[in-house]
Design a protein around this motif. Sequence first.
Motif, PDB file in Angstrom:
ATOM      1  N   SER A 140     -60.761  -4.025 -78.705  1.00  0.00           N
ATOM      2  CA  SER A 140     -59.691  -4.188 -77.720  1.00  0.00           C
ATOM      3  C   SER A 140     -59.352  -5.654 -77.540  1.00  0.00           C
ATOM      4  N   VAL A 141     -58.131  -5.918 -77.112  1.00  0.00           N
ATOM      5  CA  VAL A 141     -57.673  -7.287 -76.893  1.00  0.00           C
ATOM      6  C   VAL A 141     -57.112  -7.390 -75.477  1.00  0.00           C
ATOM      7  N   HIS A 142     -57.526  -8.415 -74.752  1.00  0.00           N
ATOM      8  CA  HIS A 142     -56.926  -8.669 -73.439  1.00  0.00           C
ATOM      9  C   HIS A 142     -55.576  -9.336 -73.669  1.00  0.00           C
ATOM     10  N   TYR A 143     -54.519  -8.571 -73.467  1.00  0.00           N
ATOM     11  CA  TYR A 143     -53.236  -9.049 -73.981  1.00  0.00           C
ATOM     12  C   TYR A 143     -52.620 -10.184 -73.177  1.00  0.00           C
ATOM     13  N   GLU A 144     -52.937 -10.319 -71.895  1.00  0.00           N
ATOM     14  CA  GLU A 144     -52.336 -11.438 -71.156  1.00  0.00           C
ATOM     15  C   GLU A 144     -52.861 -12.762 -71.698  1.00  0.00           C
ATOM     16  N   ALA A 145     -54.192 -12.794 -71.912  1.00  0.00           N
ATOM     17  CA  ALA A 145     -54.798 -13.994 -72.497  1.00  0.00           C
ATOM     18  C   ALA A 145     -54.257 -14.211 -73.909  1.00  0.00           C
ATOM     19  N   PHE A 146     -54.067 -13.099 -74.618  1.00  0.00           N
ATOM     20  CA  PHE A 146     -53.596 -13.184 -75.989  1.00  0.00           C
ATOM     21  C   PHE A 146     -52.195 -13.787 -76.057  1.00  0.00           C
ATOM     22  N   VAL A 147     -51.304 -13.349 -75.145  1.00  0.00           N
ATOM     23  CA  VAL A 147     -49.942 -13.867 -75.142  1.00  0.00           C
ATOM     24  C   VAL A 147     -49.955 -15.369 -74.832  1.00  0.00           C
ATOM     25  N   LYS A 148     -50.799 -15.775 -73.883  1.00  0.00           N
ATOM     26  CA  LYS A 148     -50.929 -17.201 -73.574  1.00  0.00           C
ATOM     27  C   LYS A 148     -51.331 -17.959 -74.843  1.00  0.00           C
ATOM     28  N   HIS A 149     -52.287 -17.362 -75.563  1.00  0.00           N
ATOM     29  CA  HIS A 149     -52.804 -17.927 -76.809  1.00  0.00           C
ATOM     30  C   HIS A 149     -51.666 -18.060 -77.835  1.00  0.00           C
ATOM     31  N   ILE A 150     -50.864 -17.022 -77.978  1.00  0.00           N
ATOM     32  CA  ILE A 150     -49.755 -17.081 -78.956  1.00  0.00           C
ATOM     33  C   ILE A 150     -48.765 -18.147 -78.579  1.00  0.00           C
ATOM     34  N   MET A 151     -48.429 -18.208 -77.293  1.00  0.00           N
ATOM     35  CA  MET A 151     -47.348 -19.100 -76.881  1.00  0.00           C
ATOM     36  C   MET A 151     -47.772 -20.553 -76.898  1.00  0.00           C
ATOM     37  N   SER A 152     -49.089 -20.773 -76.969  1.00  0.00           N
ATOM     38  CA  SER A 152     -49.576 -22.148 -77.003  1.00  0.00           C
ATOM     39  C   SER A 152     -49.744 -22.622 -78.438  1.00  0.00           C
ATOM     40  N   VAL A 153     -49.624 -21.685 -79.379  1.00  0.00           N
ATOM     41  CA  VAL A 153     -49.822 -22.031 -80.798  1.00  0.00           C
ATOM     42  C   VAL A 153     -48.674 -22.899 -81.289  1.00  0.00           C
TER      43      VAL A 153
END
Length: 153
Positions: A140-153
């Motif tokens: 499973s992936v915690h998607y809120e943290a994941f989106v933050k991660h993507i947008m900071s890339v």
Amino acid sequence: MHSHTEFTPDQIEDFKEAFGLFDRVGDSQVAYNQVADIMRALGQNPTNKSVNKILGNPSADDLANKRLNFDAFLPMLKEVDAQPKGTYDDYVEGLRVFDKEGNGTVMGAELRIVLSTLGEKMNEQEIDALMAGQEDENGSVHYEAFVKHIMSV
């Protein structure tokens, strides 16, 4: 932002796969009231109002009962794709659709499908790099943290 989008055959395959995830009946169609969710899952950010407009302003009854197939859906997606793109909240909303337990996580496998269909189409290596260390022991992936991660890339 180019206003006229031509989707590649690969993208269309991926959209079809995502579209299929919403087909609860098995007739390769989805309900009118699922169209906005599917678009959001594909990284679009239409308002419900704009989706209803594209659907021809259906009644509440039609929204719940009418169904459409992928061929009818694709031009609608194109129309929405020509509109301005989403923000952090929109992506989180889009992924929340896949949060079956309502616990803030989505399955990594579903997330991969979504990622391969989002605006900037990613290849497998890019997705692997993005997903590295994001999945827990249950996949499973915690998607809120994941989106933050993507947008900071």
